[in-house]
Write a protein that holds these residues in place. Structure first.
Motif, short mmCIF file in Angstrom:
data_model
loop_
_atom_site.label_atom_id
_atom_site.label_comp_id
_atom_site.label_asym_id
_atom_site.label_seq_id
_atom_site.Cartn_x
_atom_site.Cartn_y
_atom_site.Cartn_z
N ARG A 22 12.37 8.74 -4.70
CA ARG A 22 11.63 7.65 -5.35
C ARG A 22 10.13 7.78 -5.09
O ARG A 22 9.32 7.62 -5.99
CB ARG A 22 12.14 6.30 -4.85
CG ARG A 22 11.48 5.14 -5.51
CD ARG A 22 12.00 5.02 -6.93
NE ARG A 22 11.21 4.08 -7.67
CZ ARG A 22 10.84 4.26 -8.92
NH1 ARG A 22 11.20 5.33 -9.56
NH2 ARG A 22 10.12 3.38 -9.55
N SER A 40 20.99 7.98 -10.99
CA SER A 40 19.93 7.31 -10.22
C SER A 40 18.59 8.01 -10.38
O SER A 40 17.57 7.36 -10.62
CB SER A 40 20.32 7.24 -8.74
OG SER A 40 21.45 6.43 -8.57
N TYR A 43 17.24 7.37 -13.88
CA TYR A 43 16.65 6.04 -14.01
C TYR A 43 15.24 6.02 -13.45
O TYR A 43 14.33 5.44 -14.03
CB TYR A 43 17.49 4.99 -13.28
CG TYR A 43 18.75 4.55 -13.98
CD1 TYR A 43 18.88 4.60 -15.36
CD2 TYR A 43 19.81 4.06 -13.24
CE1 TYR A 43 20.04 4.20 -15.99
CE2 TYR A 43 20.98 3.64 -13.87
CZ TYR A 43 21.08 3.71 -15.24
OH TYR A 43 22.24 3.29 -15.85
N GLU A 44 15.05 6.66 -12.30
CA GLU A 44 13.73 6.69 -11.68
C GLU A 44 12.74 7.47 -12.53
O GLU A 44 11.59 7.05 -12.71
CB GLU A 44 13.83 7.27 -10.27
CG GLU A 44 14.60 6.37 -9.33
CD GLU A 44 14.92 7.01 -8.00
OE1 GLU A 44 14.50 8.16 -7.76
OE2 GLU A 44 15.60 6.35 -7.20
N LEU A 46 12.88 7.95 -15.79
CA LEU A 46 12.61 7.13 -16.97
C LEU A 46 11.63 6.01 -16.65
O LEU A 46 10.69 5.75 -17.40
CB LEU A 46 13.91 6.52 -17.52
CG LEU A 46 14.80 7.43 -18.32
CD1 LEU A 46 16.15 6.77 -18.57
CD2 LEU A 46 14.13 7.80 -19.62
N ASP A 47 11.87 5.34 -15.54
CA ASP A 47 11.02 4.23 -15.14
C ASP A 47 9.58 4.67 -14.93
O ASP A 47 8.65 3.92 -15.21
CB ASP A 47 11.58 3.60 -13.86
CG ASP A 47 10.89 2.31 -13.50
OD1 ASP A 47 10.69 1.46 -14.39
OD2 ASP A 47 10.55 2.13 -12.30
N ASP A 48 9.39 5.90 -14.47
CA ASP A 48 8.06 6.42 -14.19
C ASP A 48 7.49 7.24 -15.35
O ASP A 48 6.38 7.76 -15.24
CB ASP A 48 8.09 7.26 -12.91
CG ASP A 48 8.49 6.43 -11.72
OD1 ASP A 48 8.15 5.23 -11.68
OD2 ASP A 48 9.16 6.97 -10.82
#
Length: 99
Positions: A22, A40, A43-44, A46-48
């Motif tokens: 992360r 997981s 998702y990280e 994509l989020d960033d």
């Protein structure tokens, strides 16, 4: 992650036995995430807003990477047939694509 010392390691490359994923993805120098396609990590990424070069192996990983490929934010490669040229070409495609 790379656990051994590398000879002739570039000065802009850091190797450690363990790093919190992360924290790495949040670093503003991270331009690309190379992943097996675990949900997981994706998702990280994509989020960033980090594009993904995927090497899916088992379980939900092929579907996860394929979903990102369909959204034009990832490229999927086969671990057993990837060549140096295909790896480099796809890596550059993701880094240079401004989508």
């Amino acid at each position: 992650m790379y656990e051994d010392e590398m000879e002739d390691k570039p000065k802009n490359m850091m190797t450690k036995q363990w790093l919190p994923q992360r924290d790495i993805l949040l670093h503003n120098n991270v331009k690309l995430f190379i992943s097996h396609g675990g949900i997981s990590g994706l998702y990280e990424a994509l989020d960033d807003g980090v594009p993904v070069l995927g090497f899916p192996l088992v379980g939900d990983q092929p579907r996860n990477i394929n979903n990102l490929v369909n959204a034009s934010i990832a490229i999927s490669l086969d671990l057993l047939s990837v060549t140096e040229d295909s790896f480099l070409n796809n890596l550059l495609e993701l880094l240079n694509n401004q989508k």
